[in-house]
Design a protein around this motif. Sequence first.
Motif, short mmCIF file in Angstrom:
data_model
loop_
_atom_site.label_atom_id
_atom_site.label_comp_id
_atom_site.label_asym_id
_atom_site.label_seq_id
_atom_site.Cartn_x
_atom_site.Cartn_y
_atom_site.Cartn_z
N GLY A 170 1.21 -1.01 0.20
CA GLY A 170 0.26 -0.02 0.05
C GLY A 170 0.96 1.19 0.03
O GLY A 170 0.19 2.54 0.01
N GLN A 171 2.09 1.36 0.29
CA GLN A 171 2.81 2.16 -0.02
C GLN A 171 3.33 3.19 -1.53
O GLN A 171 2.97 2.40 -2.30
N ARG A 172 2.82 4.59 -0.59
CA ARG A 172 2.82 5.23 -2.50
C ARG A 172 4.22 6.43 -2.85
O ARG A 172 4.23 6.31 -1.55
N GLU A 173 4.66 6.45 -4.08
CA GLU A 173 5.85 6.92 -4.09
C GLU A 173 5.55 8.27 -3.19
O GLU A 173 6.84 8.89 -3.14
N ASP A 174 4.50 9.46 -3.32
CA ASP A 174 4.33 10.68 -2.62
C ASP A 174 4.66 10.04 -0.88
O ASP A 174 5.25 11.41 -0.30
N SER A 175 4.31 8.88 -0.17
CA SER A 175 4.29 8.99 1.06
C SER A 175 5.69 8.50 0.89
O SER A 175 6.07 9.25 2.36
N LEU A 176 6.33 7.98 0.77
CA LEU A 176 7.94 7.56 0.47
C LEU A 176 8.81 8.85 0.13
O LEU A 176 9.68 9.78 1.16
N ALA A 177 8.18 9.72 -0.72
CA ALA A 177 8.24 10.50 -0.66
C ALA A 177 8.96 12.13 0.22
O ALA A 177 9.42 12.88 0.47
N ARG A 178 7.72 11.53 1.00
CA ARG A 178 7.28 12.97 2.02
C ARG A 178 8.47 11.85 3.51
O ARG A 178 9.09 13.03 4.23
N ASP A 179 8.05 10.31 3.62
CA ASP A 179 8.98 9.84 3.91
C ASP A 179 10.19 10.47 4.29
O ASP A 179 10.69 10.75 5.23
N VAL A 180 11.01 10.29 3.60
CA VAL A 180 13.03 10.88 3.34
C VAL A 180 12.41 12.85 3.36
O VAL A 180 13.61 13.26 4.53
N GLU A 181 11.72 13.44 3.14
CA GLU A 181 11.96 14.99 3.12
C GLU A 181 11.88 15.17 4.99
O GLU A 181 12.64 15.77 5.55
N ARG A 182 10.67 14.40 5.20
CA ARG A 182 10.72 14.47 7.12
C ARG A 182 11.57 14.47 7.14
O ARG A 182 12.35 14.75 8.91
N LEU A 183 12.71 12.43 7.66
CA LEU A 183 13.63 12.65 8.29
C LEU A 183 14.74 13.51 8.27
O LEU A 183 15.28 13.54 9.28
N LEU A 184 15.32 14.02 6.59
CA LEU A 184 15.98 14.62 6.87
C LEU A 184 16.08 16.14 6.82
O LEU A 184 16.59 17.17 7.65
N ALA A 185 14.59 16.82 7.68
CA ALA A 185 14.13 17.34 7.30
C ALA A 185 14.23 17.81 9.20
O ALA A 185 14.80 18.45 9.67
N ALA A 186 14.55 16.65 9.93
CA ALA A 186 13.96 16.95 11.47
C ALA A 186 15.68 16.70 11.82
O ALA A 186 15.75 16.80 12.95
N GLY A 187 16.56 15.92 10.74
CA GLY A 187 17.95 16.22 11.67
C GLY A 187 18.75 14.65 11.00
O GLY A 187 19.24 14.22 11.38
N ALA A 188 17.99 13.97 10.63
CA ALA A 188 18.57 12.43 10.24
C ALA A 188 19.47 13.03 9.03
O ALA A 188 19.81 13.73 7.61
N GLU A 189 20.85 12.38 9.22
CA GLU A 189 22.25 12.74 8.33
C GLU A 189 22.70 11.27 7.61
O GLU A 189 23.82 11.18 7.02
N HIS A 190 22.18 10.66 8.13
CA HIS A 190 22.43 9.02 7.74
C HIS A 190 20.94 8.05 7.71
O HIS A 190 19.69 8.53 8.72
N VAL A 191 20.47 7.73 6.32
CA VAL A 191 20.04 6.78 6.56
C VAL A 191 19.48 5.81 5.80
O VAL A 191 20.38 5.18 5.07
N SER A 192 18.99 4.68 6.28
CA SER A 192 19.67 3.05 5.73
C SER A 192 18.08 2.55 5.60
O SER A 192 17.20 2.69 6.27
N VAL A 193 18.40 2.00 4.01
CA VAL A 193 17.20 1.53 3.68
C VAL A 193 16.58 -0.22 3.77
O VAL A 193 18.04 -0.59 3.24
N TYR A 194 15.80 -0.09 4.07
CA TYR A 194 15.67 -1.53 3.41
C TYR A 194 14.54 -2.34 3.15
O TYR A 194 13.02 -1.25 3.55
#
Length: 383
Positions: A170-194
């Motif tokens: 059920g994940q949509r592309e815009d949901s993933l784009a928002r996840d990435v944007e919000r994680l980085l905006a909050a201060g994550a500088e490293h992301v592990s993707v599984y």
Amino acid sequence: MTASGGGEGTGLYVHVPFCARACPYCDFDFVVGRRPAIDRYVAGIERELDARAAALGGPPATLYLGGGTPSLLGVDGLRRLTEAIERRLPGAGARERTVEVNPEHVDDALVHGLRDMRFDRASIGVQTLDPAGLRALGRVHGEAEAEAAIARLADAGLRVSADLIIGWPGQREDSLARDVERLLAAGAEHVSVYCLTIEAGTPWPKLVRRGLRVLPDPDAQAAMLALSESLLVAAGLRHYEVASYARPGQEARHNLLYWTWGDFLGIGPSAASASHGVDGALVRASNPRGLDAWLAGGAPEVDRLEPREAAIEGLWVGLRRLDGIDVERYLGRFPAVDRCWLEERVGRQIGRGNLEWAEAGRVLRVAPGRWFWHDSIAGDLLG
Ligand code: SF4
């Protein structure tokens, strides 16, 4: 341990096997309960350190507390654990000290405690910020709670890595784009993707049989993997390992030890260790799985790879880094093989365009855009 850790020192991994509840996709080694058996656990860690810490030949350069959910121990439990390590290995983790945390545990007391214990990096299990995804994945934290936790850790000066699970049904592309944007905006500088993978023995298959979940769609997952790379790279992170992205200088130093054939000691239930001999042989050891089996003092399962086997395994591991393998260093680590052997071994994958030589032959790497097939490329090299 018989050789230094690939030139960057050695690493210590400590497995903390407690979770508040089981996420339905997870097959890690953990026991569920709101009151972790801290006394028995720390006593077990002390026993194991007493028996095995000397093998490191000195304090490990990196320390990583993983799980399970280390933050479930709270400040007092983590302090007891780190003090037990410090007493036996003073200065452990001078190069990097990482702890895994879950968002719901991150408050001011935890953050200050982590700083006080000289942790400089936190790996936070966010997985997604989409409420539908959080429900599907059975996570207990909310989206705002996860963002606030990242910001709190980053504001306190910790380097923050966020785990992201993609390809949940059920994940949509815009949901993933928002996840990435919000994680980085909050201060994550490293992301592990599984990618969400469903293992037999986890609750997910039972939920599928009861009509409460569906299995992920591999094509949708492939699309999400490609999208995650383009989003993270466009945001300024470097794709430096098959599943890892970092801003410059924010790479995981502990994990880099694994990928550059470093020696490491793993303690706690199910923890793995690796030790390279000067002849290029590799001895791997895995602790018993399960808190009780480990506390009962079961011996690690030991697996010795002869020098040539270890060299093949070393290709698999080293090619996870997208910068590739420094050939001179590789041949130094695995002296039972030489350049001719290497060229022959990788010839078929070079011919298929999956691997390439770079920097005038000094580097062997997965060809641009082929990281997606790392496992099958490496599987062919193993065969
Ligand atoms: S995903 Fe993390 S929190 Fe959830 S059960 Fe697994 S180890 Fe525990």
